[in-house]
Design an enzyme around this catalytic site. Structure first.
Site, PDB file in Angstrom:
ATOM      1  CG  ASP A  30      -2.034   0.925   0.821  1.00 39.39           C
ATOM      2  OD1 ASP A  30      -3.225   0.484   0.940  1.00 39.39           O
ATOM      3  OD2 ASP A  30      -1.802   2.230   1.125  1.00 39.39           O
ATOM      4  CB  ILE A  31       0.747   4.229  -2.163  1.00 43.49           C
ATOM      5  CG1 ILE A  31       1.702   5.369  -2.518  1.00 43.49           C
ATOM      6  CG2 ILE A  31      -0.786   4.976  -1.608  1.00 43.49           C
ATOM      7  CD1 ILE A  31       1.528   6.071  -4.070  1.00 43.49           C
ATOM      8  CG  ASN A  87     -12.322  -0.456   3.970  1.00 44.22           C
ATOM      9  OD1 ASN A  87     -12.733  -0.848   4.978  1.00 44.22           O
ATOM     10  ND2 ASN A  87     -11.008  -0.036   3.674  1.00 44.22           N
ATOM     11  CG  HIS A 100      -8.770  -2.941  -2.419  1.00 41.95           C
ATOM     12  ND1 HIS A 100      -9.604  -2.308  -3.075  1.00 41.95           N
ATOM     13  CD2 HIS A 100      -8.485  -2.169  -1.152  1.00 41.95           C
ATOM     14  CE1 HIS A 100     -10.045  -1.219  -2.596  1.00 41.95           C
ATOM     15  NE2 HIS A 100      -9.392  -1.211  -1.384  1.00 41.95           N
TER      16      HIS A 100
HETATM   17  P1  5GP Z   1      -9.784   1.657   0.394  1.00 46.36           P
HETATM   18  O1  5GP Z   1      -9.822   2.889   1.081  1.00 46.36           O
HETATM   19  O2  5GP Z   1     -10.456   1.357  -1.001  1.00 46.36           O
HETATM   20  O3  5GP Z   1     -10.286   0.240   1.155  1.00 46.36           O
HETATM   21  O4  5GP Z   1      -8.032   1.268   0.032  1.00 46.36           O
HETATM   22  C1  5GP Z   1      -7.508   1.735  -0.939  1.00 46.36           C
HETATM   23  C2  5GP Z   1      -5.896   1.696  -0.546  1.00 46.36           C
HETATM   24  O5  5GP Z   1      -5.256   1.578  -1.889  1.00 46.36           O
HETATM   25  C3  5GP Z   1      -5.538   2.724   0.255  1.00 46.36           C
HETATM   26  O6  5GP Z   1      -5.083   2.219   1.372  1.00 46.36           O
HETATM   27  C4  5GP Z   1      -4.467   3.496  -0.440  1.00 46.36           C
HETATM   28  O7  5GP Z   1      -3.515   3.911   0.211  1.00 46.36           O
HETATM   29  C5  5GP Z   1      -4.258   2.347  -1.728  1.00 46.36           C
HETATM   30  N1  5GP Z   1      -3.491   3.049  -2.696  1.00 46.36           N
HETATM   31  C6  5GP Z   1      -4.309   4.077  -3.519  1.00 46.36           C
HETATM   32  N2  5GP Z   1      -3.742   4.629  -4.581  1.00 46.36           N
HETATM   33  C7  5GP Z   1      -2.498   3.623  -4.650  1.00 46.36           C
HETATM   34  C8  5GP Z   1      -1.519   3.567  -5.612  1.00 46.36           C
HETATM   35  O8  5GP Z   1      -1.396   4.040  -6.659  1.00 46.36           O
HETATM   36  N3  5GP Z   1      -0.675   2.657  -5.230  1.00 46.36           N
HETATM   37  C9  5GP Z   1      -0.564   1.864  -3.970  1.00 46.36           C
HETATM   38  N4  5GP Z   1       0.414   0.970  -3.809  1.00 46.36           N
HETATM   39  N5  5GP Z   1      -1.570   1.951  -3.170  1.00 46.36           N
HETATM   40  C10 5GP Z   1      -2.460   2.940  -3.658  1.00 46.36           C
END
Ligand code: 5GP
Length: 114
Positions: A30-31, A87, A100
């Site tokens: 995760d970024i 989520n 994811h």
């Molecule tokens: P959500 O909030 O949808 O459950 O999680 C999305 C996750 O994707 C977040 O934890 C966010 O940091 C990660 N994320 C979003 N864009 C990128 C990206 O371009 N690269 C990586 N490695 N993670 C990302």
């Protein structure tokens, strides 16, 4: 289905730190890590979120979750444990519309992940 950033990551159009890849899933760091280990696992067969898995064959759903466990084992998280988060939708805090599983661990986790 609208293209998301994870579609581009899957197509290797955006660089990420891949920790595991096979025919069924891609797992990458995760970024914005929320724990010492924070990896996202996505299935190569696309679904928007957990709700959409209702339309999948049970075998494919099972395969995805089995692969999440495989990635956790690959990362060495089995012994100490880990947290898995999916989520779904806006109230669930989903920011990327490509299913994811978050894998969090590498340290004791307190409270809730958000
Ligand atoms: P959500 O909030 O949808 O459950 O999680 C999305 C996750 O994707 C977040 O934890 C966010 O940091 C990660 N994320 C979003 N864009 C990128 C990206 O371009 N690269 C990586 N490695 N993670 C990302």
């Amino acid at each position: 289905m609208t293209e998301t950033i994870f579609d581009k990551i899957l197509a290797h159009q955006i660089p990420v730190q891949i920790v595991f890849e096979d025919a069924d899933v891609l797992a990458f760091k995760d970024i914005a890590p929320q724990a010492k280990v924070h990896v996202l696992v996505i299935p190569k067969k696309k679904a928007r979120n957990l709700s959409e898995l209702q339309t999948w064959a049970a075998q494919d759903v099972g395969l995805f979750f089995q692969k999440v466990a495989v990635v956790a084992a690959h990362l060495g998280l089995e012994k100490t444990g880990y947290r898995t988060v999916l989520n779904t939708g806006s109230d669930g805090g989903q920011s990327v519309d490509y299913i994811h599983a978050h894998l969090l661990g590498g340290e004791p986790l307190s409270g809730n992940f958000s």
